[in-house]
Design an enzyme around this catalytic site. Structure first.
Site, PDB file in Angstrom:
ATOM      1  CB  THR A  65      -0.903  -0.076   1.135  1.00 38.44           C
ATOM      2  OG1 THR A  65      -2.051   1.035   0.925  1.00 38.44           O
ATOM      3  CG2 THR A  65      -0.466   0.098   2.768  1.00 38.44           C
ATOM      4  CG  ASN A  66      -0.505   4.613  -1.179  1.00 36.36           C
ATOM      5  OD1 ASN A  66      -1.273   5.455  -0.528  1.00 36.36           O
ATOM      6  ND2 ASN A  66      -1.052   4.055  -2.386  1.00 36.36           N
ATOM      7  CG  ASP A  67       3.381   6.869   3.597  1.00 34.22           C
ATOM      8  OD1 ASP A  67       3.354   5.808   4.426  1.00 34.22           O
ATOM      9  OD2 ASP A  67       4.465   7.393   3.423  1.00 34.22           O
TER      10      ASP A  67
END
Ligand code: CTP
Ligand code: CA
Length: 226
Positions: A33-35
């Site tokens: 995933t990402n931030d």
């Protein structure tokens, strides 16, 4: 203008907004995933409702509470989000793509939790579908807004994305700047259209950014020149 039109400039409009970071599964207990926190997209959904729009929020991974009076559709992966957006885009007057969509996903999703064995392991990834680019190809009457999260050469990359993806606005932010980007409650953005820079906003809350962005969109839809 009546008071109603002034306070509810998006009355009668249907707005679809995507938010959060997508999750691309590796196996049943692991993912990429990402931030992205979803804060910007959720702020847009809340403010759009305040301004009179009927709002559909397509949400990937986020800790934000579901806003009252807003239809929330869960779409965890880039593919889920693609399907959810494409299915609903004909009905929308305004589409805002604040989600951070994964560019790559694992080619294979293991059906069981993977067991460790060798010292090294490579994960093969493949490109996901670009949802915003597809919207740009298919759009008719819709006013389409993309976001551009950049770490350098913000102006160049933002305007390039606007053109490539056929958006009406692109909202660019330098995610390395303090008080901007992922996870924080404030943002520092520039808004571009095909003529160039529309507005450079100082650091403000994501709620305030949403308000300014949606006011600009309302003006454009009303045929204003701002
Ligand atoms: N976007 C999308 N589908 C993807 C990737 C991005 O709809 N598969 C959308 C994002 O929601 C955002 C815009 O495209 O509104 C720009 O995303 P960004 O990651 O900044 O741009 P990319 O085109 O993916 O380019 P890069 O990551 O290489 O900078
Ligand atoms: Ca990307």
């Amino acid at each position: 203008n009546t008071n109603q039109e002034i306070s509810k400039p998006l009355a009668g409009k249907k707005l679809m907004v995507t938010a959060g970071g997508t999750i691309e599964r590796i196996d049943p207990v692991r993912y990429i995933t990402n931030d992205s926190s979803g804060k910007m997209g959720f702020a847009i959904a809340r403010v759009a409702k305040e301004l009179g729009a009927t709002v559909q929020l397509i949400a990937a991974n986020t800790n934000e509470a579901p806003p009252e009076g807003i239809e929330v559709i869960q779409a965890m992966s880039a593919q889920d989000m693609y399907d959810a957006v494409l299915e609903r885009m004909d009905d929308a007057d305004i589409i805002i793509k604040a989600a951070a969509v994964a560019d790559y996903r694992p080619v294979k999703q293991a059906p069981h939790k993977m067991k460790k064995s060798s010292e090294r392991l490579s994960l093969e990834l493949e490109r996901t579908e670009d949802i915003l680019q597809k919207i740009g190809e298919l759009k008719k009457h819709q006013f389409v807004v993309g976001f551009a999260a950049e770490t350098h050469d913000v102006d160049y990359y933002a305007q390039d994305k606007l053109k490539r993806k056929n958006c009406d606005f692109i909202v660019a932010n330098d995610v390395t700047a303090e008080g901007a980007g992922f996870g924080v409650d404030t943002n520092i953005v520039k808004i571009y259209d095909h003529q160039g820079l529309v507005e450079q906003l100082p650091q403000m809350t994501k709620e305030q950014v949403a308000h300014r962005l949606l006011s600009l969109i309302a003006d454009r839809l009303a045929g204003g020149s701002i």
